[in-house]
Motif scaffolding. Structure first.
Motif, PDB file in Angstrom:
ATOM      1  N   ASP A 267       0.862  -1.195   0.000  1.00 61.04           N
ATOM      2  CA  ASP A 267       0.000   0.000   0.000  1.00 61.04           C
ATOM      3  C   ASP A 267       0.895   1.241   0.000  1.00 61.04           C
ATOM      4  O   ASP A 267       1.067   1.898   1.026  1.00 61.04           O
ATOM      5  CB  ASP A 267      -0.915  -0.037   1.233  1.00 61.04           C
ATOM      6  CG  ASP A 267      -1.982   1.050   1.199  1.00 61.04           C
ATOM      7  OD1 ASP A 267      -1.887   1.962   0.344  1.00 61.04           O
ATOM      8  OD2 ASP A 267      -2.899   0.990   2.043  1.00 61.04           O
ATOM      9  N   ASN A 268       1.462   1.522  -1.176  1.00 61.99           N
ATOM     10  CA  ASN A 268       2.417   2.633  -1.256  1.00 61.99           C
ATOM     11  C   ASN A 268       1.768   3.957  -0.859  1.00 61.99           C
ATOM     12  O   ASN A 268       2.423   4.835  -0.303  1.00 61.99           O
ATOM     13  CB  ASN A 268       3.020   2.706  -2.661  1.00 61.99           C
ATOM     14  CG  ASN A 268       4.133   1.671  -2.858  1.00 61.99           C
ATOM     15  OD1 ASN A 268       4.793   1.256  -1.911  1.00 61.99           O
ATOM     16  ND2 ASN A 268       4.324   1.247  -4.090  1.00 61.99           N
TER      17      ASN A 268
ATOM     18  N   LEU B 256       8.691   1.932  -5.231  1.00 54.37           N
ATOM     19  CA  LEU B 256       8.810   2.997  -4.221  1.00 54.37           C
ATOM     20  C   LEU B 256       9.838   2.573  -3.180  1.00 54.37           C
ATOM     21  O   LEU B 256      10.631   3.369  -2.712  1.00 54.37           O
ATOM     22  CB  LEU B 256       7.457   3.262  -3.553  1.00 54.37           C
ATOM     23  CG  LEU B 256       7.441   4.408  -2.537  1.00 54.37           C
ATOM     24  CD1 LEU B 256       7.662   5.759  -3.223  1.00 54.37           C
ATOM     25  CD2 LEU B 256       6.115   4.444  -1.774  1.00 54.37           C
ATOM     26  N   SER B 257       9.806   1.284  -2.839  1.00 53.65           N
ATOM     27  CA  SER B 257      10.765   0.741  -1.871  1.00 53.65           C
ATOM     28  C   SER B 257      11.711  -0.200  -2.600  1.00 53.65           C
ATOM     29  O   SER B 257      11.500  -0.530  -3.756  1.00 53.65           O
ATOM     30  CB  SER B 257      10.031  -0.019  -0.775  1.00 53.65           C
ATOM     31  OG  SER B 257       9.645  -1.296  -1.266  1.00 53.65           O
ATOM     32  N   ILE B 258      12.694  -0.649  -1.866  1.00 52.00           N
ATOM     33  CA  ILE B 258      13.691  -1.557  -2.426  1.00 52.00           C
ATOM     34  C   ILE B 258      13.118  -2.968  -2.602  1.00 52.00           C
ATOM     35  O   ILE B 258      13.742  -3.813  -3.212  1.00 52.00           O
ATOM     36  CB  ILE B 258      14.946  -1.562  -1.493  1.00 52.00           C
ATOM     37  CG1 ILE B 258      16.191  -1.876  -2.281  1.00 52.00           C
ATOM     38  CG2 ILE B 258      14.775  -2.465  -0.302  1.00 52.00           C
ATOM     39  CD1 ILE B 258      16.728  -0.707  -3.036  1.00 52.00           C
TER      40      ILE B 258
ATOM     41  N   ALA C  41       1.032   6.677 -11.476  1.00 50.81           N
ATOM     42  CA  ALA C  41      -0.313   6.084 -11.454  1.00 50.81           C
ATOM     43  C   ALA C  41      -0.360   4.880 -10.515  1.00 50.81           C
ATOM     44  O   ALA C  41      -1.291   4.719  -9.726  1.00 50.81           O
ATOM     45  CB  ALA C  41      -0.720   5.669 -12.872  1.00 50.81           C
ATOM     46  N   ALA C  42       0.684   4.053 -10.564  1.00 52.46           N
ATOM     47  CA  ALA C  42       0.699   2.839  -9.740  1.00 52.46           C
ATOM     48  C   ALA C  42       0.786   3.162  -8.246  1.00 52.46           C
ATOM     49  O   ALA C  42       0.160   2.497  -7.421  1.00 52.46           O
ATOM     50  CB  ALA C  42       1.881   1.958 -10.154  1.00 52.46           C
ATOM     51  N   HIS C  43       1.534   4.189  -7.892  1.00 55.69           N
ATOM     52  CA  HIS C  43       1.749   4.465  -6.462  1.00 55.69           C
ATOM     53  C   HIS C  43       0.636   5.285  -5.822  1.00 55.69           C
ATOM     54  O   HIS C  43       0.597   5.423  -4.612  1.00 55.69           O
ATOM     55  CB  HIS C  43       3.104   5.160  -6.256  1.00 55.69           C
ATOM     56  CG  HIS C  43       4.261   4.280  -6.579  1.00 55.69           C
ATOM     57  ND1 HIS C  43       5.552   4.713  -6.556  1.00 55.69           N
ATOM     58  CD2 HIS C  43       4.321   2.976  -6.938  1.00 55.69           C
ATOM     59  CE1 HIS C  43       6.364   3.707  -6.897  1.00 55.69           C
ATOM     60  NE2 HIS C  43       5.628   2.659  -7.133  1.00 55.69           N
ATOM     61  N   SER C  44      -0.234   5.857  -6.632  1.00 60.59           N
ATOM     62  CA  SER C  44      -1.326   6.616  -6.026  1.00 60.59           C
ATOM     63  C   SER C  44      -2.572   5.753  -5.903  1.00 60.59           C
ATOM     64  O   SER C  44      -3.573   6.179  -5.345  1.00 60.59           O
ATOM     65  CB  SER C  44      -1.618   7.866  -6.860  1.00 60.59           C
ATOM     66  OG  SER C  44      -2.019   7.474  -8.159  1.00 60.59           O
ATOM     67  N   ALA C  45      -2.503   4.541  -6.449  1.00 62.52           N
ATOM     68  CA  ALA C  45      -3.687   3.655  -6.439  1.00 62.52           C
ATOM     69  C   ALA C  45      -4.050   3.245  -5.022  1.00 62.52           C
ATOM     70  O   ALA C  45      -3.192   3.165  -4.169  1.00 62.52           O
ATOM     71  CB  ALA C  45      -3.420   2.431  -7.297  1.00 62.52           C
TER      72      ALA C  45
END
Lengths: 286, 256
Positions: A241-242, B64-66, B252-256
């Protein structure tokens, strides 16, 4: 043999104030539901161990569970700082936090040594790195065969390891898939272990032969908490869940806002709250 | 093409440094953006490795993360973290480590630990993570970082990861490190490479439209320029298109 317990009973029986506790999961399979339960049970004086403290330890540190932390990267990945972790180290709030800071290579080797029953880990590391000067737990040793100077750190052998995994069988064996981090090493190196899982299945009959499995006799307690790794993720079940990781930056920024959020979502919550993040929104077998 | 930002120029210039046959250990953030851009443009054979254990990963969006799931799902295989650091990194199987930094000195020594004194810091940064051993175990090191006099300093507050130490052959002589160390520094203003003798980072290429004065103003030491300084080629249409599409998919992927 692993006992199947409720999350509250598992934490109650495995973790005491002052214990060294390694809660692992390298970005993936982070045992957040177990962290919340430790906070609800008001554990204190814990000596926390974790490569990437992340949101789970930001919450536990901000709620006063810990006196000390061993870690190797303390940030909110891709977002920024861990505000509660930083407030504790820099300002002693809510209490002082002693640090034992390492590199990832050092901690990965130290977990490996713990699982192997060795007193220390030896590796080619910390060359030209100033951490070796400020942390007395980083020393060196000369190879008895070649004379090469190598780094040495104490093995990690926690009182308790806490991890989250995809599946347990009814027999109490545990399966991990995807990014498996250092969880196997953390459990094998610890005196006791608590494992939360997404689901409990009859058996592991159809798995490939090299699957990562922790046998029942290496685990103290298992509890089924679907969604229990949220806001991290469980490969094959739900995604990271970024958006929550980004939101946490604001939630944890000031002390009052953090406490209010924790009161509402953790102190006033329970493991069942995680089910809405799980694959079947609570419909998994147990 | 001239319609692009300094950050785009930085990522594109950083991506160009990677070769098709490199095995690259990728740091999160700017290095990850550059490394994936390289893979999606001129270096389709580039092998990307992230410290979470993912070998030869081909993410469609930037993690976003490793350890985002995308990395594992698109990897050739995923190994444990101890195996990653012991067999693959320490074992000498990585040609390039791609790092970022909070503070950097003229010899490519990196600080990501504290601003101020270690025991009473002004700011505690996240720490070394994988970098201290990436810096010494990979064949060579590329660094990508926005240039400012706050980040590019005369003296770093803490030596998290070794570059060329005090310069010259200090890396080998004092620390016994046989790998090449920082060989390229890409910023939003220019490209620097170590002087062959002193190992001091020296400007070898300046991005289009950037002045020497601007580079000097954004460097905390008396920055040196090579005898022959090139102009970095403008981003081409493909590079810009692929980078922008990658960033749009990621957002787009990280705001989902």
């Amino acid at each position: 043999m692993a006992e199947f317990l409720s999350l509250a009973d598992a934490i109650e029986s495995a973790i005491s104030d002052g214990d060294s506790v390694a809660m692992e999961g390298f970005t993936h399979l982070i045992p957040h539901a177990a962290g919340h339960e430790i906070i609800r049970q008001r554990r204190s004086g814990l000596r926390l161990i974790r490569m990437t403290p992340d949101i789970i330890y930001d919450q536990m540190i901000g709620m006063g569970c810990a006196d000390r932390i061993m870690y190797s990267w303390g940030g909110n990945p891709g977002v920024g700082s861990l505000h509660r972790f930083r407030d504790a180290i820099q300002n002693g709030w809510p209490g002082p936090l002693e640090i034992d800071e390492h590199s990832h290579a050092a901690m990965a080797n130290a977990y490996d040594a713990g699982a192997a029953g060795l007193p220390c880990a030896v590796f080619r590391g910390y060359r030209g790195a100033q951490l070796a000067e400020v942390n007395p737990n980083i020393k060196s040793i000369n190879c008895p065969f070649t004379g090469e100077k190598l780094a040495a750190v104490p093995a990690i052998r926690a009182d308790v390891a806490v991890i989250h995994a995809q599946k347990a069988s009814r027999n109490g064996d545990v399966l991990l898939e995807g990014i498996v981090g250092v969880q196997k090493e953390a459990v094998l190196g610890a005196k006791r272990s608590v494992v939360t899982v997404e689901e409990i299945v009859d058996d592991f009959a159809d798995l490939p032969p090299n699957a990562v499995i922790l046998p029942s006799w290496t685990i103290s307690a298992i509890t089924c908490v679907p969604g229990g790794a949220h806001p991290s993720y469980a490969h094959g079940y739900y995604s990271r869940d970024n958006a929550f990781y980004k939101a946490w930056d604001e939630i944890a920024r000031d002390r009052d806002g953090f406490r209010a959020w924790m009161q509402e979502h953790v102190i006033g919550g329970g493991p069942e709250d995680f089910a809405r993040h799980g694959k079947a929104a609570g419909g998994v077998a147990s | 093409m001239s319609d692009y930002t300094a950050n785009e120029m930085m990522s594109i210039a950083a991506a160009r440094a990677l070769r098709n046959d490199d095995i690259c250990f990728v740091g999160i953030g700017l290095p990850s953006e550059a490394a994936n851009l390289a893979r999606l443009t001129h270096a389709p054979g580039l092998t990307l490795i992230y410290e979470s254990g993912t070998l030869a990963t081909k993410p469609d969006v930037l993690p976003l993360s490793i350890g985002d799931g995308e990395l594992c799902e698109t990897a050739l295989t995923t190994v444990s973290v101890p195996e990653m650091f012991r067999y693959w990194l320490q074992g000498g199987r990585i040609t390039v480590g791609f790092l970022g930094a909070a503070q950097l000195d003229r010899f490519g020594n990196i600080n990501t630990t504290v601003i101020g004194d270690y025991n009473d810091p002004k700011v505690r940064l996240p720490g070394g993570g994988g970098a201290p051993e990436i810096a010494t175990s990979c064949g060579e090191i590329f660094i990508v970082m926005r240039q400012s006099d706050r980040g590019f300093v005369d003296k770093i507050d803490f030596f998290t990861s070794l570059g060329h130490g005090t310069g010259g052959d200090d890396r080998l002589r004092t620390y016994g490190v046989t790998t090449k160390g920082p060989s390229r520094l890409v910023t939003d203003l220019c490209i620097m490479e170590p002087d062959p003798e002193t190992k001091e980072f020296t400007v070898t290429s300046i991005h289009p439209g950037v002045t020497r004065t601007k580079i000097e103003e954004n460097t905390g030491w008396a920055v040196k320029f090579a005898d022959e300084v090139a102009e970095t080629p403008h981003p081409n249409a493909e590079e810009l298109e692929v980078l922008r599409a990658l960033k749009a998919r990621t957002a787009a992927a990280h705001s989902a």
